[in-house]
Design a protein around this motif. Structure first.
Motif, short mmCIF file in Angstrom:
data_model
loop_
_atom_site.label_atom_id
_atom_site.label_comp_id
_atom_site.label_asym_id
_atom_site.label_seq_id
_atom_site.Cartn_x
_atom_site.Cartn_y
_atom_site.Cartn_z
N ALA A 14 -12.00 -57.06 26.22
CA ALA A 14 -11.12 -56.91 27.38
C ALA A 14 -9.88 -56.10 27.04
O ALA A 14 -9.39 -56.12 25.90
N PHE A 15 -9.43 -55.34 28.02
CA PHE A 15 -8.14 -54.66 27.93
C PHE A 15 -7.15 -55.50 28.71
O PHE A 15 -7.51 -56.10 29.72
N ARG A 16 -5.94 -55.56 28.25
CA ARG A 16 -4.96 -56.34 29.01
C ARG A 16 -3.67 -55.54 29.18
O ARG A 16 -3.29 -54.72 28.36
N GLU A 43 -23.40 -43.11 30.71
CA GLU A 43 -22.39 -42.12 31.09
C GLU A 43 -21.03 -42.46 30.49
O GLU A 43 -20.79 -43.59 30.07
N SER A 44 -20.16 -41.50 30.55
CA SER A 44 -18.80 -41.70 30.08
C SER A 44 -18.18 -42.88 30.83
O SER A 44 -18.34 -43.01 32.03
N GLY A 45 -17.51 -43.76 30.10
CA GLY A 45 -16.88 -44.92 30.72
C GLY A 45 -17.76 -46.17 30.69
O GLY A 45 -17.40 -47.20 31.23
N SER A 46 -18.91 -46.09 30.01
CA SER A 46 -19.82 -47.24 29.96
C SER A 46 -19.40 -48.30 28.96
O SER A 46 -19.93 -49.42 28.98
N GLY A 47 -18.51 -47.94 28.03
CA GLY A 47 -18.08 -48.92 27.04
C GLY A 47 -18.70 -48.70 25.67
O GLY A 47 -18.64 -49.59 24.81
N LYS A 48 -19.29 -47.53 25.46
CA LYS A 48 -19.97 -47.27 24.18
C LYS A 48 -18.96 -47.18 23.03
O LYS A 48 -19.13 -47.81 22.00
N THR A 49 -17.92 -46.39 23.25
CA THR A 49 -16.94 -46.20 22.17
C THR A 49 -16.20 -47.48 21.82
O THR A 49 -16.05 -47.82 20.65
N ILE A 50 -15.78 -48.24 22.83
CA ILE A 50 -15.05 -49.46 22.46
C ILE A 50 -15.97 -50.48 21.79
O ILE A 50 -15.50 -51.25 20.96
N THR A 51 -17.26 -50.43 22.10
CA THR A 51 -18.19 -51.31 21.39
C THR A 51 -18.21 -50.93 19.91
O THR A 51 -18.11 -51.80 19.04
N1 LIG Z 1 -6.97 -47.48 25.69
C1 LIG Z 1 -7.54 -47.91 26.85
N2 LIG Z 1 -6.82 -48.60 27.78
C2 LIG Z 1 -7.39 -49.05 28.92
N3 LIG Z 1 -8.69 -48.88 29.23
C3 LIG Z 1 -9.45 -48.21 28.35
C4 LIG Z 1 -8.94 -47.68 27.12
N4 LIG Z 1 -9.94 -47.06 26.43
C5 LIG Z 1 -11.04 -47.21 27.21
N5 LIG Z 1 -10.75 -47.89 28.36
C6 LIG Z 1 -11.70 -48.24 29.43
O1 LIG Z 1 -12.80 -48.93 28.86
C7 LIG Z 1 -14.01 -48.50 29.45
C8 LIG Z 1 -14.99 -48.05 28.38
O2 LIG Z 1 -14.48 -46.92 27.72
P1 LIG Z 1 -15.26 -46.22 26.50
O3 LIG Z 1 -15.71 -47.25 25.55
O4 LIG Z 1 -14.38 -45.15 25.99
O5 LIG Z 1 -16.52 -45.59 27.25
P2 LIG Z 1 -17.60 -44.53 26.72
O6 LIG Z 1 -17.43 -44.36 25.26
O7 LIG Z 1 -18.92 -45.13 27.10
O8 LIG Z 1 -17.33 -43.28 27.49
C9 LIG Z 1 -13.64 -47.42 30.46
O9 LIG Z 1 -13.61 -48.00 31.74
C10 LIG Z 1 -12.28 -46.99 30.03
O10 LIG Z 1 -11.52 -46.59 31.16
#
Ligand SMILES: Nc1ncnc2c1ncn2[C@@H]1O[C@H](COP(=O)(O)OP(=O)(O)O)[C@@H](O)[C@H]1O
Ligand SMILES: [Mg+2]
Length: 330
Positions: A14-16, A43-51
């Motif tokens: 979660a982001f807060r 697609e971009s915004g799926s949550g891959k990078t934050i995972t």
């Molecule tokens: N630093 C951040 N602050 C707030 N929301 C974020 C941040 N980084 C990513 N997000 C949100 O988290 C979600 C997943 O992002 P991300 O993991 O980068 O997606 P992907 O790598 O699949 O494109 C998106 O909705 C993005 O807007």
């Protein structure tokens, strides 16, 4: 059965901000086995990078793992201190990113950067480390390795820099390589060469590779198994062959259709209508319901959960059975 090296279960991130918290990734689980390439696509915004950042304990300050577990060879990672985690990163778990040129230090030669990387986790002489660095450059198929060794990153192409990054990642023989959009910044021919290299590395070592990309074409070239993510959830997972031959989730089917159309010269490219919803306004039921061509009333209210349509093939869709039987028409 090959050994599971990374196991993610029920992971929620979660982001807060000061007032609220938003789940960007919710209840996802997967396993990475020794010697396999597991693709994560969406697609971009799926949550891959934050995972992938959660696995490496590199989440930004305003984000955190709120539920679930991540274990590496049976060892829980989420409770580790930054110091322990740092030891793991770069020795057991290595990573490469999209912007390889930016990730390299522009003021040092390639050779000195690889040599330093080797020396940080191995007790060998500088001369030995230099020799090892040259061998590594050759192993990532860099022509004229001695010249590249003495070059600065800005003198090299994007593809060459990515090879250098891979050489650095391999310098400690990690058990896992996390590659987040490793070929996105490269042109198509170079992209293929880098993917071939990853495949070659996978064959030559028993490393497990987590390959993250928005491009199903990349996955179709090299992955063994695939996870399809959408808006922070897993929509479908199976072997790559099964996913490409018998896709079930309407989202996966849309991704495949867009990929196939790109291979032909059709003027009108297929694309899935709409965009990935913002984490602040996720649909209540199935997260894909706002864009789904097969949406039913129920999909907007309830989460479909995940069901198995055949061994090893999981889908999160209320209509999976109908789709498998060919009864749901788009
Ligand atoms: N630093 C951040 N602050 C707030 N929301 C974020 C941040 N980084 C990513 N997000 C949100 O988290 C979600 C997943 O992002 P991300 O993991 O980068 O997606 P992907 O790598 O699949 O494109 C998106 O909705 C993005 O807007
Ligand atoms: Mg990303």
């Amino acid at each position: 059965m090959s050994e599971v090296i990374l196991k993610v279960e029920g992971l929620t991130i979660a982001f807060r901000n000061r007032k609220e918290s938003f789940k960007a990734v919710e209840n996802i689980g997967f396993e990475l086995k020794k010697g396999e390439i597991l693709g994560i696509v969406g697609e971009s915004g799926s949550g891959k990078t934050i995972t992938s950042k959660a696995i490496l304990n590199l989440l930004p300050d305003n984000a955190g793992v709120t539920d679930g577990s991540i274990s590496f060879l049976g060892r829980e990672l989420s409770g580790l201190s930054e110091k322990e985690m740092e030891k793991l990163r770069g020795t057991e778990i290595a990573m490469i990113f999209q912007d390889s040129k930016m990730s390299l230090d522009q003021v040092y030669t390639v050779g000195s950067q690889i040599t330093e990387a080797i020396l940080t986790h191995e007790d060998i002489t500088r001369d030995e480390a230099k020799k090892r660095a040259l061998t590594l450059l050759e192993s990532v198929r860099i022509p004229n390795a001695p010249r590249v060794f003495d070059s600065y990153p800005f003198e090299l192409s994007g593809g060459m820099c990515q090879r250098v990054m891979i050489a650095i990642a391999l310098s400690c023989s990690p058990k896992i390589l996390i590659a987040d959009e490793p070929t996105t910044a490269l042109d198509v021919t170079v992209q293929s060469q880098i993917l071939d290299l990853l495949k070659e590395i996978q064959r030559a070592t028993s490393m497990g590779i987590l390959l993250i990309t928005h491009d199903l074409g990349v996955i179709s070239e090299v992955a063994d198994r695939v996870i399809v993510m959408y808006a922070g959830k897993i929509m479908e997972s199976s072997t790559k062959t099964e996913l490409l031959e018998n896709p079930v989730h309407p989202y996966t089917r849309g991704l495949i259709r867009s990929m196939l159309k790109m291979d032909t010269d059709l003027e009108v490219l297929y694309s899935i209508d709409g965009v990935v919803p913002d984490i602040k306004s996720m649909p209540e039921g199935c997260r894909f319901s706002t864009r789904c061509p097969l949406v039913m009333e129920r999909c907007r209210k309830e989460d479909p959960g995940i069901i198995s349509v055949s061994p090893g093939h999981l889908v999160s869709c209320f209509r999976s059975v109908e789709i498998v039987r060919g009864e749901a028409l788009e």
